[in-house]
Design an enzyme around this catalytic site. Structure first.
Site, short mmCIF file in Angstrom:
data_model
loop_
_atom_site.label_atom_id
_atom_site.label_comp_id
_atom_site.label_asym_id
_atom_site.label_seq_id
_atom_site.Cartn_x
_atom_site.Cartn_y
_atom_site.Cartn_z
N THR A 19 0.84 -1.20 0.00
CA THR A 19 0.00 0.00 0.00
C THR A 19 0.87 1.25 0.00
O THR A 19 0.53 2.26 -0.59
CB THR A 19 -0.90 0.03 1.26
N ARG A 23 7.91 -2.38 2.72
CA ARG A 23 8.01 -2.34 4.18
C ARG A 23 8.32 -3.74 4.69
O ARG A 23 7.62 -4.69 4.37
CB ARG A 23 6.67 -1.86 4.73
N SER A 115 6.30 4.19 8.34
CA SER A 115 5.15 4.92 8.86
C SER A 115 4.91 4.69 10.35
O SER A 115 5.74 5.00 11.17
CB SER A 115 3.92 4.58 8.03
N HIS A 116 3.78 4.08 10.65
CA HIS A 116 3.35 3.92 12.04
C HIS A 116 3.82 2.60 12.64
O HIS A 116 3.49 2.30 13.79
CB HIS A 116 1.83 3.98 12.08
N ASP A 280 2.04 10.40 13.32
CA ASP A 280 2.68 9.07 13.30
C ASP A 280 4.18 9.16 13.00
O ASP A 280 4.76 10.24 12.96
CB ASP A 280 1.98 8.16 12.30
N ASP A 282 6.14 8.98 10.39
CA ASP A 282 6.69 9.82 9.32
C ASP A 282 5.88 11.09 9.12
O ASP A 282 6.12 11.83 8.16
CB ASP A 282 6.77 9.02 8.01
N ASP A 284 2.60 11.76 8.44
CA ASP A 284 1.48 11.98 7.52
C ASP A 284 0.11 11.69 8.15
O ASP A 284 -0.91 12.06 7.59
CB ASP A 284 1.67 11.21 6.20
N ARG A 285 0.09 11.04 9.31
CA ARG A 285 -1.21 10.76 9.94
C ARG A 285 -1.51 11.77 11.04
O ARG A 285 -0.59 12.40 11.57
CB ARG A 285 -1.20 9.37 10.59
N GLU A 366 -8.64 9.48 4.55
CA GLU A 366 -8.86 8.07 4.81
C GLU A 366 -9.23 7.88 6.27
O GLU A 366 -8.81 8.66 7.14
CB GLU A 366 -7.59 7.28 4.53
N GLU A 367 -9.96 6.82 6.54
CA GLU A 367 -10.36 6.51 7.91
C GLU A 367 -9.16 6.21 8.80
O GLU A 367 -9.26 6.25 10.02
CB GLU A 367 -11.36 5.35 7.94
N SER A 368 -8.05 5.86 8.17
CA SER A 368 -6.86 5.45 8.91
C SER A 368 -6.04 6.66 9.37
O SER A 368 -4.82 6.64 9.28
CB SER A 368 -6.02 4.53 8.04
N LYS A 379 -0.79 12.66 2.47
CA LYS A 379 -1.58 13.10 3.60
C LYS A 379 -0.64 13.84 4.55
O LYS A 379 0.58 13.67 4.47
CB LYS A 379 -2.28 11.93 4.27
N ARG A 499 -9.09 -6.42 7.90
CA ARG A 499 -9.73 -5.21 8.42
C ARG A 499 -11.21 -5.26 8.11
O ARG A 499 -11.60 -5.47 6.96
CB ARG A 499 -9.13 -3.97 7.78
C1 G1P Z 1 -3.06 1.27 5.88
C2 G1P Z 1 -4.32 2.09 5.89
C3 G1P Z 1 -4.41 2.93 4.64
C4 G1P Z 1 -3.16 3.78 4.49
C5 G1P Z 1 -1.92 2.92 4.58
C6 G1P Z 1 -0.65 3.74 4.59
O1 G1P Z 1 -3.06 0.41 4.78
O2 G1P Z 1 -5.46 1.27 6.01
O3 G1P Z 1 -5.57 3.71 4.67
O4 G1P Z 1 -3.16 4.46 3.28
O5 G1P Z 1 -1.96 2.13 5.78
O6 G1P Z 1 -0.61 4.62 5.66
P1 G1P Z 1 -3.49 -1.14 4.88
O7 G1P Z 1 -2.62 -1.79 5.92
O8 G1P Z 1 -4.92 -1.15 5.31
O9 G1P Z 1 -3.29 -1.67 3.50
ZN ZN Z 2 2.68 7.47 7.98
#
Ligand code: G1P
Ligand code: ZN
Length: 546
Positions: A19, A23, A115-116, A280, A282, A284-285, A366-368, A379, A499
């Site tokens: 995504t 990683r 990221s997170h 988060d 990096d 972006d969240r 995004e909801e995330s 983001k 999810r």
């Molecule tokens: C998750 C989030 C998605 C976000 C991505 C990167 O991806 O659900 O909205 O864009 O992290 O931060 P997922 O693990 O669901 O594929």
């Molecule tokens: Zn991030």
């Protein structure tokens, strides 16, 4: 002093970007040639090759960042990159990279981040590649990188001493490459000052309005100090965990109710400040909290859209909005009211890129815990927080009050996400296949008093370039505006993560203040029975509820 060395290598089979970039556990990246293969594959995928290109490089400071930066600088030089801007100490947040690419008209950027995900020697590491619009590489590019990684035979690296990246403003020549060390914060902070009314926010903070920002020991600490304290005058005590650490102090740098528990506890305590926020790994969240109040990211997007005109950058209104498919439809209500186009895209920021570039949308989310706009192509955590502060500075109301008023006029989309982490890959895939197979029979069924009016596997056709991305998640929609969505995570590094996104809607004034899990309990049960989750994975209690 530096000499180009050609190193023979063989492909790794697992370098398919997910995504959000490649990683993996740090230990995967520490394998000989692993990082080098992927970086060379990025270079090889560039149109016209890397020679003469200009790039930016930086990361979220997690473990292995410094080592990787040295390797990548030397590879960029050996590959003939003309100009390489590098964040001081290897630091750059994801939004800052996006801004730098756009501001200095570079050909792209490499961001080192998972990221997170947790950091440290046992944590994760990652590499993301962004293109010249400042956004994440689209699928056609990531596929090409992957194809390159499957046939790589050699990579190029400059042999010579490590580069001192500890002082900004310095230019170093390595072979034909000019490496420029830049301050990671200034350009980004300047951009924020252009978008928002800093004097109004400063006045709000001067008026006794209190805030707390938690960087979770990740990269945004350095941005928060410059923006909130130095430029907006918030007291130093407003900052929590603002010193970036390679292991994020052992925590998950993920701004949600579970992983930002310290901040959440403060915001629900007697001494809670008026406003709380976190970002988060990096940057972006974002998570937005009020005193004793949590704002869901889906609501946050809707509220920003509804009040956008209050911020200078958006004073002329929005062109359109977009949300990822699983994100609640709260923003759809706002779009309808304002007569704006509203797009539903697959999960992942890269799908907003074309809509933003084509000028079809201004805001997206995004909801995330991701929200952003056309100011960059990622983001942006601190941007969302400043946007909220700007709105509050204009309205002089509390977070809870603003959200409740929004629900009164638009109804409330109750929303929760249930994650089943570290599930066996096979069981998770079977669950999705089984659901997919049963879609035709689900349509029209009445379950727990609701009739299924939509049952499909989401397939997105990009309205700009016509490209199709299918198999993006199962959508089950009911006649009472509620919805269940299923998809597999594309960012997890251990097993699979299922999810399940659950959304219910009401506009009954007496039902606007219910507990979310309570309000959605029927739908939650339904989400488990429809997916036969217990049969497939042997359990039905999620690991994380947000
Ligand atoms: C998750 C989030 C998605 C976000 C991505 C990167 O991806 O659900 O909205 O864009 O992290 O931060 P997922 O693990 O669901 O594929
Ligand atoms: Zn991030």
């Amino acid at each position: 002093m530096y000499e180009i060395k050609e190193v023979k290598t063989t492909p790794f089979k697992d370098q398919k970007p997910g995504t959000s970039g490649l990683r993996k556990p740090v230990t995967a990246f520490q394998q000989p040639h692993y990082l080098e293969n992927f970086i060379q594959s990025i270079f090889n995928s560039m149109k016209g090759g890397p020679r003469g290109k200009s790039l930016v490089l930086g990361g979220d400071g997690r473990y292995y960042n410094k080592r990787a930066i040295q390797i990548i600088i030397k590879m960029a030089a050996a590959n003939g990159v003309r100009k390489l801007m590098v964040g001081r100490d290897g630091f750059l947040s994801t939004p800052a990279v996006s801004n730098i690419i756009r501001k200095y008209k570079l050909d792209g950027g490499i961001i080192l981040s998972a990221s997170h995900n947790p950091g440290g020697p046992d944590g994760d590491f990652g590499v993301k590649f962004n293109i010249e619009n400042g956004g994440p590489a689209p699928e056609k590019v990531t596929n090409e990188i992957y194809q390159q990684s499957l046939r790589i035979e050699r990579y190029l690296i400059a042999e010579g001493p490590d580069i001192d990246i500890s002082r900004d403003g310095v230019e170093i020549k390595i072979l034909d490459t000019t490496v420029k060390i830049i301050d990671p914060v200034t350009d980004y902070a300047d951009l924020m000052e252009e978008l928002f009314d800093f004097s109004k926010i400063r006045a709000l903070l001067d008026s006794g309005f209190t805030m707390c920002y938690d960087a979770l020991h990740a990269i945004t600490g350095i941005y928060a100090r410059e923006i909130f304290v130095n430029r907006l005058g918030a007291p130093e005590e407003s900052l929590r965990n603002c010193d970036p650490l390679p292991d994020f102090g052992g925590g998950h740098p993920d701004p949600n109710l579970k992983y930002a528990a310290g901040l959440v506890e403060l915001m629900f305590s007697q001494d809670a400040p008026d406003f709380g926020a976190a970002s988060d790994g990096d940057g972006d969240r974002n998570m937005i909290l009020g005193r004793h109040f949590f704002v869901t990211p889906s609501d946050s997007l809707a509220i920003l859209a509804a009040n956008a005109r209050l911020a200078p950058r958006y004073k002329d209104g929005l062109k359109g909005v977009a949300r990822s498919m699983p994100t609640s439809r709260a923003v759809d209500q706002v779009a309808q009211e304002l007569g704006l186009p509203c797009y539903e895209t697959p999960t992942g920021w890269k799908f907003f890129g074309n809509l933003l570039d084509a000028g079809m949308i201004t805001l997206c989310g995004e909801e995330s815990f991701g929200t952003g706009s056309d100011h960059i192509r990622e983001k942006d955590g601190i941007w969302a927080i400043l946007f909220w502060l700007n709105i509050l500075a204009e309205k002089r109301t509390s977070v809870a009050e603003l959200v409740r008023k929004h629900w009164m006029s638009h109804g409330r989309n109750y929303y929760t996400r249930h994650d089943y982490e570290e599930v066996e890959r096979e069981g998770a895939q079977d669950l999705m296949k089984d659901l997919d197979r049963r879609l035709p029979e689900l349509k029209g069924q009445t379950l727990a008093g609701r009739t299924v009016i939509l049952a499909d596997n989401f397939c997105y056709k990009d309205p700009v370039d016509g490209s199709k991305s299918c198999n993006q998640g199962i959508r089950i929609g009911f006649d009472d505006n509620s919805r269940i969505v299923y998809r597999l995570s594309g960012t997890g590094t251990k097993g699979a993560t299922i999810r399940i996104y659950i959304e219910g809607y009401t506009n009954a004034p007496e039902l606007l203040d219910e507990d979310t899990q309570e309000f959605l309990s029927d739908l939650i049960r339904l989400s488990r029975s429809i997916s036969r989750i217990k049969e497939h994975i042997g359990r039905e209690e999620p690991t994380v509820i947000t």
